[in-house]
Design a protein around this motif. Sequence first.
Motif, PDB file in Angstrom:
ATOM      1  N   SER B  75       0.825  -1.205   0.000  1.00 31.75           N
ATOM      2  CA  SER B  75       0.000   0.000   0.000  1.00 31.75           C
ATOM      3  C   SER B  75       0.859   1.254   0.000  1.00 31.75           C
ATOM      4  O   SER B  75       0.501   2.260  -0.630  1.00 31.75           O
ATOM      5  CB  SER B  75      -0.986  -0.017   1.175  1.00 31.75           C
ATOM      6  OG  SER B  75      -0.349  -0.374   2.342  1.00 31.75           O
ATOM      7  N   TRP B  77       3.788   1.495  -1.358  1.00 30.42           N
ATOM      8  CA  TRP B  77       4.333   1.575  -2.714  1.00 30.42           C
ATOM      9  C   TRP B  77       3.296   2.208  -3.640  1.00 30.42           C
ATOM     10  O   TRP B  77       3.584   3.115  -4.430  1.00 30.42           O
ATOM     11  CB  TRP B  77       4.703   0.160  -3.192  1.00 30.42           C
ATOM     12  CG  TRP B  77       5.515   0.129  -4.443  1.00 30.42           C
ATOM     13  CD1 TRP B  77       5.992   1.207  -5.138  1.00 30.42           C
ATOM     14  CD2 TRP B  77       5.946  -1.032  -5.139  1.00 30.42           C
ATOM     15  NE1 TRP B  77       6.697   0.780  -6.228  1.00 30.42           N
ATOM     16  CE2 TRP B  77       6.694  -0.582  -6.261  1.00 30.42           C
ATOM     17  CE3 TRP B  77       5.793  -2.402  -4.930  1.00 30.42           C
ATOM     18  CZ2 TRP B  77       7.268  -1.473  -7.160  1.00 30.42           C
ATOM     19  CZ3 TRP B  77       6.367  -3.278  -5.825  1.00 30.42           C
ATOM     20  CH2 TRP B  77       7.099  -2.808  -6.939  1.00 30.42           C
ATOM     21  N   LEU B  78       2.067   1.726  -3.483  1.00 31.51           N
ATOM     22  CA  LEU B  78       0.981   2.293  -4.274  1.00 31.51           C
ATOM     23  C   LEU B  78       0.861   3.795  -4.007  1.00 31.51           C
ATOM     24  O   LEU B  78       0.764   4.606  -4.935  1.00 31.51           O
ATOM     25  CB  LEU B  78      -0.322   1.575  -3.926  1.00 31.51           C
ATOM     26  CG  LEU B  78      -1.601   2.130  -4.546  1.00 31.51           C
ATOM     27  CD1 LEU B  78      -1.534   2.035  -6.043  1.00 31.51           C
ATOM     28  CD2 LEU B  78      -2.817   1.390  -4.030  1.00 31.51           C
ATOM     29  N   PRO B  91      -1.780   6.943 -15.080  1.00 30.64           N
ATOM     30  CA  PRO B  91      -3.091   6.290 -15.041  1.00 30.64           C
ATOM     31  C   PRO B  91      -3.549   5.986 -13.616  1.00 30.64           C
ATOM     32  O   PRO B  91      -4.726   6.064 -13.303  1.00 30.64           O
ATOM     33  CB  PRO B  91      -2.886   5.007 -15.840  1.00 30.64           C
ATOM     34  CG  PRO B  91      -1.467   4.926 -16.193  1.00 30.64           C
ATOM     35  CD  PRO B  91      -0.776   6.172 -15.814  1.00 30.64           C
ATOM     36  N   LEU B  92      -2.609   5.658 -12.739  1.00 36.32           N
ATOM     37  CA  LEU B  92      -3.001   5.289 -11.377  1.00 36.32           C
ATOM     38  C   LEU B  92      -3.651   6.442 -10.638  1.00 36.32           C
ATOM     39  O   LEU B  92      -4.524   6.251  -9.799  1.00 36.32           O
ATOM     40  CB  LEU B  92      -1.768   4.830 -10.597  1.00 36.32           C
ATOM     41  CG  LEU B  92      -1.585   3.341 -10.418  1.00 36.32           C
ATOM     42  CD1 LEU B  92      -0.477   3.078  -9.445  1.00 36.32           C
ATOM     43  CD2 LEU B  92      -2.869   2.712  -9.936  1.00 36.32           C
ATOM     44  N   GLN B  94      -5.692   8.450 -11.626  1.00 36.27           N
ATOM     45  CA  GLN B  94      -7.116   8.535 -11.897  1.00 36.27           C
ATOM     46  C   GLN B  94      -7.899   7.554 -11.031  1.00 36.27           C
ATOM     47  O   GLN B  94      -9.017   7.828 -10.625  1.00 36.27           O
ATOM     48  CB  GLN B  94      -7.398   8.223 -13.368  1.00 36.27           C
ATOM     49  CG  GLN B  94      -7.807   9.437 -14.149  1.00 36.27           C
ATOM     50  CD  GLN B  94      -6.664   9.912 -15.010  1.00 36.27           C
ATOM     51  OE1 GLN B  94      -6.051   9.118 -15.706  1.00 36.27           O
ATOM     52  NE2 GLN B  94      -6.378  11.197 -14.957  1.00 36.27           N
ATOM     53  N   ALA B  95      -7.276   6.435 -10.758  1.00 39.05           N
ATOM     54  CA  ALA B  95      -7.987   5.418  -9.984  1.00 39.05           C
ATOM     55  C   ALA B  95      -8.071   5.797  -8.517  1.00 39.05           C
ATOM     56  O   ALA B  95      -8.992   5.407  -7.819  1.00 39.05           O
ATOM     57  CB  ALA B  95      -7.286   4.072 -10.128  1.00 39.05           C
ATOM     58  N   ASP B  97      -7.931   8.990  -5.991  1.00 39.31           N
ATOM     59  CA  ASP B  97      -7.830  10.430  -5.794  1.00 39.31           C
ATOM     60  C   ASP B  97      -7.315  10.723  -4.382  1.00 39.31           C
ATOM     61  O   ASP B  97      -6.916   9.806  -3.663  1.00 39.31           O
ATOM     62  CB  ASP B  97      -9.179  11.094  -6.056  1.00 39.31           C
ATOM     63  CG  ASP B  97     -10.170  10.782  -4.970  1.00 39.31           C
ATOM     64  OD1 ASP B  97      -9.943   9.792  -4.247  1.00 39.31           O
ATOM     65  OD2 ASP B  97     -11.159  11.516  -4.841  1.00 39.31           O
ATOM     66  N   ILE B  99      -8.719  11.582  -1.614  1.00 41.31           N
ATOM     67  CA  ILE B  99      -9.433  10.985  -0.482  1.00 41.31           C
ATOM     68  C   ILE B  99      -9.046   9.514  -0.351  1.00 41.31           C
ATOM     69  O   ILE B  99      -8.793   9.012   0.747  1.00 41.31           O
ATOM     70  CB  ILE B  99     -10.957  11.124  -0.672  1.00 41.31           C
ATOM     71  CG1 ILE B  99     -11.325  12.594  -0.871  1.00 41.31           C
ATOM     72  CG2 ILE B  99     -11.697  10.571   0.515  1.00 41.31           C
ATOM     73  CD1 ILE B  99     -12.787  12.817  -1.149  1.00 41.31           C
ATOM     74  N   ALA B 100      -8.963   8.848  -1.505  1.00 39.15           N
ATOM     75  CA  ALA B 100      -8.560   7.447  -1.470  1.00 39.15           C
ATOM     76  C   ALA B 100      -7.111   7.310  -1.013  1.00 39.15           C
ATOM     77  O   ALA B 100      -6.749   6.333  -0.346  1.00 39.15           O
ATOM     78  CB  ALA B 100      -8.746   6.820  -2.845  1.00 39.15           C
ATOM     79  N   SER B 155     -11.124  19.957  -7.931  1.00 39.29           N
ATOM     80  CA  SER B 155     -10.958  18.550  -8.261  1.00 39.29           C
ATOM     81  C   SER B 155     -10.236  17.849  -7.129  1.00 39.29           C
ATOM     82  O   SER B 155      -9.397  18.431  -6.459  1.00 39.29           O
ATOM     83  CB  SER B 155     -10.150  18.417  -9.538  1.00 39.29           C
ATOM     84  OG  SER B 155      -9.717  17.095  -9.682  1.00 39.29           O
ATOM     85  N   THR B 156     -10.604  16.590  -6.922  1.00 45.32           N
ATOM     86  CA  THR B 156      -9.846  15.832  -5.931  1.00 45.32           C
ATOM     87  C   THR B 156      -8.817  14.935  -6.598  1.00 45.32           C
ATOM     88  O   THR B 156      -8.151  14.161  -5.925  1.00 45.32           O
ATOM     89  CB  THR B 156     -10.762  14.939  -5.082  1.00 45.32           C
ATOM     90  OG1 THR B 156     -11.458  14.063  -5.949  1.00 45.32           O
ATOM     91  CG2 THR B 156     -11.739  15.754  -4.284  1.00 45.32           C
ATOM     92  N   SER B 157      -8.719  15.024  -7.894  1.00 40.89           N
ATOM     93  CA  SER B 157      -7.724  14.206  -8.574  1.00 40.89           C
ATOM     94  C   SER B 157      -6.361  14.892  -8.485  1.00 40.89           C
ATOM     95  O   SER B 157      -6.231  16.087  -8.757  1.00 40.89           O
ATOM     96  CB  SER B 157      -8.142  14.020 -10.026  1.00 40.89           C
ATOM     97  OG  SER B 157      -7.009  13.917 -10.836  1.00 40.89           O
ATOM     98  N   THR B 160      -5.144  16.704 -11.660  1.00 38.76           N
ATOM     99  CA  THR B 160      -5.744  18.021 -11.924  1.00 38.76           C
ATOM    100  C   THR B 160      -5.221  19.053 -10.940  1.00 38.76           C
ATOM    101  O   THR B 160      -4.965  20.199 -11.306  1.00 38.76           O
ATOM    102  CB  THR B 160      -7.279  17.922 -11.830  1.00 38.76           C
ATOM    103  OG1 THR B 160      -7.689  16.715 -12.435  1.00 38.76           O
ATOM    104  CG2 THR B 160      -7.921  19.095 -12.501  1.00 38.76           C
TER     105      THR B 160
END
Lengths: 219, 313, 676
Positions: B75, B77-78, B91-92, B94-95, B97, B99-100, B155-157, B160
């Motif tokens: 986790s 590392w992620l 790309p990651l 986007q998956a 944000d 909060i996550a 935005s929460t990304s 962005t």
Amino acid sequence: MLNFAGQLINLFAAMLLLISFAMLSQRRVLSLINLFALQGLVLAVSTTVVAYSSNQHHLYYSAGLTLLLKVLVLPWILHRLIRKLNVKWDVETMFNIPTTMLVGIVLVVFAFNLAAPISQMAGTITRGTLGIAMACVLLSFLMMITRSKAVPQVIGFLAMENGLFFAATSTSYGMPMVVELGIALDVLIGMFILGIFFFQIRETFDSLDLKHMEKLKED
Amino acid sequence: MNSLLLQLIQDALVVLIAPLLLGWVNQCRAWLQNRSGAGVLQPYRNLIKLFHKDAVLANNASPLFRATPYILFASMWLAASLVPVIATDLPLSQAVDVIALVGIFALARVFISLAAMDVGTSFGTMGARREMLVGFLAEPALLMVFFTAATISHSTSLVTIVETLAHKQFVIYPSLAFAAIAFVMVMLAENARIPVDNPATHLELTMIHEAMILEYSARHLALIEWASALKLLAYFTIACALFMPWGIAEVGNLAALPVALLALFIKLLLGGAGLALLETVTAKMRIFRVPEFMGTAFLLAVLGMLIHFLLGS
Amino acid sequence: MTIASTLLPIDVALGAVVCWLLLGLAGLLLQNTMAITRYIFPAGALAALLLAAAALSNLGGDSNVAVLPLGLPDLPFHLRLDALSAFFLLLLGAASVGISLYSAGYFRDMEGSALGLLCFEYHIFLASMALVFMADDAYLFMVAWETMALSSYFLVTTDHHVAQTRRAGFLYLLIAHIGAIAILLSFGVMQGGQGDYTFASMRDAHLNAFWASATFLLALFGFGAKAGILPLHVWLPEAHPAAPSPISAMMSGIMLKTAIYGILRVSFDLLDTPQWWWGALALTLGLLTALYGVLFAAVQTDMKRLLAYSSIENIGIILTGIGLAIVFHSFQKEALAALALTAALYHSFNHAFMKGLLFLGTGSVLHATGERNLGKLGGLIHRMPKLALLVLVGTLALAGLPPLNGFVSEWLLLQAFLLSPGLPHSYLNMLIPIAAAALALAAALAGYVMVKFYGVIFLGQPRGSDVVGQKAFDDVHDVGIWERIGLTWLALGCILLGVFPVFFILHIDFVSQLLVGHTLGVSAAQTGWLWLTPIQPERASYSPLILFVIIIVGVLFTLYGVKKFYHGRLRRGPAWDCGYPEQTARMQDTAEGFGQPIRQIFQLFFGITREVPGPFDKKPHYHGETSDRLWEWCYLPIARLTDKISALTGKLQHGRIHAYLLYSFVTLLALLAFVR
């Protein structure tokens, strides 16, 4: 979007507020004085920026005066005072600090709502900052309420004056020079008198804790 | 395909340089304290040494205890690999944000705390309790810091957010000043740094993070240490992304990558030195003061968000 | 035309309800433990499945109506199945499948006649909840509502020989009835003096702002009493632990949602013009409830009380979402209202699964050890590994961690807060960031609570050395097959709801279309089912499946790498613990110790009584208790007032028949004078 000077002033306003909160959460007298000096410095710089962006030359003098008085003289006097009085230790707060800060946040919201209609009328580039200035005044007041020792109270008093000054520059490009000089002198003299009082208080009660003043009331 | 490649490059990059950052911070600390230090490569040597050892497990350790280092490592590392550090084209991101991202940190914290309680020693449970104590205030504070940035960029990304802060015209955000201070406080607490915790001691009365991982050894310990380094790196890169995002490569602009890489290294060098300085000049707090410290961070972050709403900028 | 095509979903749903009633009767008549656990409870689960299927099939369809010629003459029961009803029926059905299956195993040790009674009450309880969701007039609604309250009261007092249980049951019944009166009054106001108590006429009665607000406040109070909203939450932590665990799971997971259903039905459907301050009130109450609940959960020492307080927290979160939706709805920001509403509905559904799972888990622990007190448990992961794994899922979900379901609803709710643009009200505008902060704090504290819950029960060593609760540690056995099936059903629900949120949100959309006239699904699904994007992809996106897969791949990759390049050698030894040689199991944190930081920081909210041993005590004794301050601030004054009034009325009582006749006579005269 504001121009660059406006953004800078917003930033300084936020810094002033930040310093106010820092003072609210600070336990040590020495750091408190340093924060006060820093607040003066931010104030002086922001006044200079306002002076530059609005071409109000008298504000340069105000800025210089602020720098001299609030960044150099007053902190120096305060430093001397606490060395003489030997009160460098931690300040007792009446409430715990997060609670005080929570009240502070409520005050900020209140101040902003209060200032919103006035800000709409003000024509200066920095009208959004009036709320912050008012919040600074209220926060300094809060600091005076929550501290039990004399020195932090005086610093709170001085910081309150900083807030007022900032309010004046941000809404109406400062007060007339005479008034400003008068206030500066007042603050200085007030500081001296309070300093003398400190010595007297300590002579009488052997402490600077203002709780002892309760004894003065007649029964 | 380009973005996937970039993602893989970043995955490899973060996992490899994370111990280096830790080594650099330790080295700076040593210099500041007039020691010569063990060199910036010391964390690598530690990891290799630990991987070679035989693992010793407490008699009553459960499978949860053995699984935790891997979950923790994966986790972290992620987390480290989804913060845009050199390019925004990930790309990651986007998956997951912001909060996550906070959720992933929380996941790691819950697992390490559970693992600390698993063997059932006095220090383990104490560490778990203290970690959760720090965590329950640090997590909302971090979330509020992110929210301040998110309200600015709508935005929460993370992608962005970074693009808004880095590529538009230069704008000063006073609210970010509050957020930055709150973030630094959270970072100190979450990475077990002075003044909240001291990563260099095993002193019963003060330790938090170390108390939790007392029962780990060898490869499990190595993974946890590595995960901690990744976490530190993730926090540094988040700080770069939120507060000094300049120099990052835009979408599809591969030519800007070397510059971005250089910018990243300079930022990390400066940031690491700054952290070492901060740790050297402050004193360790009493554990009872920690809630107050974290509470202050939380309220500062809330204030930052309020300021954003109030100043309308 | 076949029968299947003329059979409306509402008929199927009614069929399920009838099934439950028959099963309950069968249980009452059979009184045979074997038959009831083997056949009746699984059959109940099948009926629940049927109900869920009917509800699911009707979520997107038109609303069905039915009129049953039951009840009083000229006052038939009206039933209606629209999207909102269907959603909650789906919740009821889906969650009770797991609980009924679990019950089939759980009650196997119970004595036949008592079990028959319990089985009867249990199925009546289920059927009455289904009828609450389907009722289309105030009459049927109240009948079903009271049946639900009574049947659950009898279920709570299953262990009626324990005084504490009786007390808990009484408190529950009392508050439930005060709430019911408020609901009745609210319906009375809402029908607008027409005398027609169908919901259809209430929709048509356009109340002015004052009466609409009065209705809303009464409904909020009445339903709040059932949901456990501050300060009406006191019955929850008493009643939930007293009931048998499947009943606790049902009450917490499903029955509390009937109140949520009621609030939604009244404020969005029956009343047409919401005021913004209703939303602000609900939002504030919700946040206070959430924070209060989670703080108290953190200091509990009884595992079921802990979960009960956690339910209060979750109800608070749901109410926060509803409040936010009302605020947005009243300012015509329908897209955001749909987002907040979706979050609230999603969380309701999630909570049914997570809390159901955890309450059932505590039931198994209780069954295996006979102990509810966290201070005497510990280390159960070694004896009950299957249960520990399943409960871990629920724990992580309730702690709001990705990629499980609790996180999805919190994510949606935070997004709703975050995307709220300038509302035309300055104080409200500033309330939003502060409310978001409070919500984040509650969510983080939930993590604390769940670590405590799981860590103290399952991890570490048994706190009584070789004894856990009332059994030797080695005699503790893992859960049986029926229990495991029930638990697995709920755990699977937690995982699937967490990993595939878009599918579920597309179903919730029918509800938000009905209530606020806007949906989320169009935007949620526009980038494919993998991505949850409530507004626009560049504003916010979340993909739990990718997150899940990447964490799993990361774990496997690391595992493979370590084994490949190094080795997997392992030795076992005694615990290290900084080299301290004489550690015992009693040196671990107890539940009380683990909650100590929270108790210390938030001292203000807790009434703490402690007896601490002195340094020279030969037999050191420690006793600590944390009580709810709202008791002394809110309830005790009311109780004292009631006592005083009843003492005054007591003076009227002489025991002489003449005096009583005189009272009646005077009353009669007064009434005659009044109506003249």
